[in-house]
Enzyme design. Sequence first.
Site, PDB file in Angstrom:
ATOM      1  N   ASN A   6       0.805  -1.234   0.000  1.00 50.40           N
ATOM      2  CA  ASN A   6       0.000   0.000   0.000  1.00 50.40           C
ATOM      3  C   ASN A   6       0.836   1.280   0.000  1.00 50.40           C
ATOM      4  OD1 ASN A   6       0.785  -0.421   2.664  1.00 50.40           O
ATOM      5  ND2 ASN A   6      -1.082   0.469   3.509  1.00 50.40           N
ATOM      6  N   GLU A  18       5.006  -4.077  12.111  1.00 47.53           N
ATOM      7  CA  GLU A  18       4.021  -2.997  11.930  1.00 47.53           C
ATOM      8  C   GLU A  18       2.846  -3.644  11.220  1.00 47.53           C
ATOM      9  OE1 GLU A  18       4.549  -0.009  13.126  1.00 47.53           O
ATOM     10  OE2 GLU A  18       6.655  -0.319  13.620  1.00 47.53           O
ATOM     11  N   CYS A  46      -2.727   2.147   5.918  1.00 45.66           N
ATOM     12  CA  CYS A  46      -2.717   1.502   7.231  1.00 45.66           C
ATOM     13  C   CYS A  46      -3.405   2.391   8.261  1.00 45.66           C
ATOM     14  CB  CYS A  46      -1.293   1.192   7.659  1.00 45.66           C
ATOM     15  SG  CYS A  46      -0.140   2.505   7.309  1.00 45.66           S
ATOM     16  N   GLU A  76       8.815   2.868  13.915  1.00 44.12           N
ATOM     17  CA  GLU A  76       9.639   3.222  12.766  1.00 44.12           C
ATOM     18  C   GLU A  76       9.698   4.746  12.660  1.00 44.12           C
ATOM     19  OE1 GLU A  76       8.123   0.914   9.405  1.00 44.12           O
ATOM     20  OE2 GLU A  76       9.547  -0.642   9.965  1.00 44.12           O
TER      21      GLU A  76
HETATM   22  P1  NAD Z   1       0.526  -9.171   3.986  1.00 40.68           P
HETATM   23  O1  NAD Z   1       0.680  -9.515   5.410  1.00 40.68           O
HETATM   24  O2  NAD Z   1      -0.314 -10.041   3.138  1.00 40.68           O
HETATM   25  O3  NAD Z   1       1.929  -9.099   3.264  1.00 40.68           O
HETATM   26  C1  NAD Z   1       2.978  -8.265   3.714  1.00 40.68           C
HETATM   27  C2  NAD Z   1       4.301  -8.815   3.198  1.00 40.68           C
HETATM   28  O4  NAD Z   1       4.527 -10.084   3.808  1.00 40.68           O
HETATM   29  C3  NAD Z   1       4.335  -9.057   1.688  1.00 40.68           C
HETATM   30  O5  NAD Z   1       5.616  -8.765   1.186  1.00 40.68           O
HETATM   31  C4  NAD Z   1       4.045 -10.538   1.593  1.00 40.68           C
HETATM   32  O6  NAD Z   1       4.517 -11.137   0.398  1.00 40.68           O
HETATM   33  C5  NAD Z   1       4.800 -11.052   2.809  1.00 40.68           C
HETATM   34  N1  NAD Z   1       4.331 -12.363   3.274  1.00 40.68           N
HETATM   35  C6  NAD Z   1       3.112 -12.908   3.140  1.00 40.68           C
HETATM   36  N2  NAD Z   1       3.078 -14.119   3.711  1.00 40.68           N
HETATM   37  C7  NAD Z   1       4.312 -14.341   4.229  1.00 40.68           C
HETATM   38  C8  NAD Z   1       4.906 -15.416   4.938  1.00 40.68           C
HETATM   39  N3  NAD Z   1       4.213 -16.517   5.253  1.00 40.68           N
HETATM   40  N4  NAD Z   1       6.174 -15.295   5.308  1.00 40.68           N
HETATM   41  C9  NAD Z   1       6.882 -14.176   5.043  1.00 40.68           C
HETATM   42  N5  NAD Z   1       6.385 -13.134   4.354  1.00 40.68           N
HETATM   43  C10 NAD Z   1       5.100 -13.213   3.962  1.00 40.68           C
HETATM   44  O7  NAD Z   1      -0.007  -7.659   3.955  1.00 40.68           O
HETATM   45  P2  NAD Z   1      -0.408  -6.788   2.690  1.00 40.68           P
HETATM   46  O8  NAD Z   1      -1.719  -7.282   2.160  1.00 40.68           O
HETATM   47  O9  NAD Z   1       0.743  -6.684   1.747  1.00 40.68           O
HETATM   48  O10 NAD Z   1      -0.594  -5.349   3.347  1.00 40.68           O
HETATM   49  C11 NAD Z   1      -1.763  -4.947   3.967  1.00 40.68           C
HETATM   50  C12 NAD Z   1      -1.625  -5.015   5.474  1.00 40.68           C
HETATM   51  O11 NAD Z   1      -0.491  -4.257   5.885  1.00 40.68           O
HETATM   52  C13 NAD Z   1      -2.799  -4.418   6.221  1.00 40.68           C
HETATM   53  O12 NAD Z   1      -3.125  -5.251   7.300  1.00 40.68           O
HETATM   54  C14 NAD Z   1      -2.264  -3.082   6.725  1.00 40.68           C
HETATM   55  O13 NAD Z   1      -2.905  -2.585   7.871  1.00 40.68           O
HETATM   56  C15 NAD Z   1      -0.859  -3.422   6.984  1.00 40.68           C
HETATM   57  N6  NAD Z   1      -0.003  -2.241   7.026  1.00 40.68           N
HETATM   58  C16 NAD Z   1       0.417  -1.800   8.239  1.00 40.68           C
HETATM   59  C17 NAD Z   1       1.205  -0.660   8.336  1.00 40.68           C
HETATM   60  C18 NAD Z   1       1.694  -0.155   9.671  1.00 40.68           C
HETATM   61  O14 NAD Z   1       2.599   0.660   9.696  1.00 40.68           O
HETATM   62  N7  NAD Z   1       1.147  -0.601  10.779  1.00 40.68           N
HETATM   63  C19 NAD Z   1       1.571   0.015   7.173  1.00 40.68           C
HETATM   64  C20 NAD Z   1       1.107  -0.465   5.941  1.00 40.68           C
HETATM   65  C21 NAD Z   1       0.329  -1.598   5.878  1.00 40.68           C
END
Ligand code: NAD
Length: 497
Positions: A154, A252, A286, A466
Amino acid sequence: MSRVPEFRNFINGEWTTSCSGATIENRNPADRSQVLGVFQKSGAQDVLKAIEAAGEAYKRWRLVPAPRRAEILFRVAEILVRRKEEFARDMTQEMGKVLAETRGDVQEAIDMSYFTAGEGRRLYGQTTPAELPNKFAMSVRSPLGVCSLITPWNFPMAIPSWKLIPALVCGNTVVLKPATDTPHSAYNLVKTCEEAGIPGGVINLVTGSGAEVGTPMMTHPEVKLVSFTGSTETGKTVSEACAPAFKHCNLEMGGKNVIIVMDDAKLDLAVEGAVWGGFGTSGQRCTAASRVVVHKKVYNQFIDRFATQTRLLRVGNGLDPNVDMGPVINESQLKTVINYAEIGKSEGARLVCGGNPLQKGELAKGFFHEPTIFSDVAPKMRIAQEEIFGPIVSVLPANDFEEAVEIANDVKYGLSAAIYTQDINRAFAAMRDMVTGIFYVNSSTIGAEVHLPFGGTKQTGNGHREAGIQALDIFSEWKSIYVDYSGRLQKAQIDHD
Ligand code: NAD
């Protein structure tokens, strides 16, 4: 027909194909027929090479004086400034958000690089008086070693930069895995770092899926830290993978952010904040304001005005300057949004506007959904509790300030909250009582500045922040140093130990 460009991994300073030769298509979510490029579909072998390269490079990079490392990071910022428009356009195409927002995303990477480059001349430790005469005491920061960085789609350049740049200034080397849907923005960032003069092996980029690339990045013994941003569900997997070897991990994760609107709020400001907080980036920030808790005295008025402004939003391709809201990221996310619209209806919330995917004309080519508002939402409904990560906002009534804060806090997440009020006492009380990492007064839940710490409480984070100088605590650890120039025997000091 123009050829689809191929993008490679970056390992040990070389742009290389994956060991298997497999690739993944990167498609435009506003027009899924458009293939923007093919990226490497990497696996464990590619990760292993990247970690080995990072391990070798660490031996030299950690010894480069921090101000010199920072000078290279300053050049990263300068190049990003020059190429901002180009990178923003690439990002809008691969991720869907409108150009104004992708410009902001690149700008965050610029701000982070300038800010952190300055920190290269500080990286302050302490000097303190020692307990004994002719003894000197101080603490210094040490890098950790090889860091695995795993990022979501995102904020596809900002979030990689929030990890990469502080990691490098502290003297670590990295392996970066961007989200499968947004490798191009991470590629642009890494290419920029190469152009700025970061030595080979210090940054390694490996594209591919979470399971195939992410898993070996977390378990390899050479990796000392896993820095992850993504969903709470995946964060739990990361945390569990790091636990057996006690690897550092900073997480995060998800959010269910909230705006509180009091009866004395300036409603035009509150409505505008709810529209952009709720539907900016199609609700996929997020910090997106997916809940609005409104004082009952202004509840009906607020909903009418919120719905009126929301209906004016123009949905379409983010490259079109007249568009306010782009598509959601992919088919699975669109299905999630459609599903939650149904859940909201079945739970008995009132659908005020939207509620459907957009499938007419040009919009049929992409993953578009109407901006959607539910009112009369009860605090325990799933649409009020669960992270949807799409253009759906739940509006909940509250009888008074105390109840509003209670409802606002009653979720498992704790990233961002806001209050609209003219009463300074209430603003301060809400600031004190909201259990979130970020808080806004008379401004929506979105929009962070890189010199302040960023992160959340409860199931949004695991205690780290962060950005700001706090990021340095993630990417370094403390070493305390005692220098004894007294010539005394150790035995004479024993009662001080
Ligand atoms: P996601 O958890 O599906 O994926 C995040 C990353 O993790 C990707 O690079 C993905 O390929 C990797 N990943 C997925 N499965 C994995 C595994 N089993 N082992 C290791 N890596 C793995 O999240 P998303 O759909 O890419 O992003 C959306 C989410 O991110 C939402 O929940 C949002 O709230 C959160 N987010 C949080 C913040 C924050 O600062 N708190 C910022 C941005 C997004």
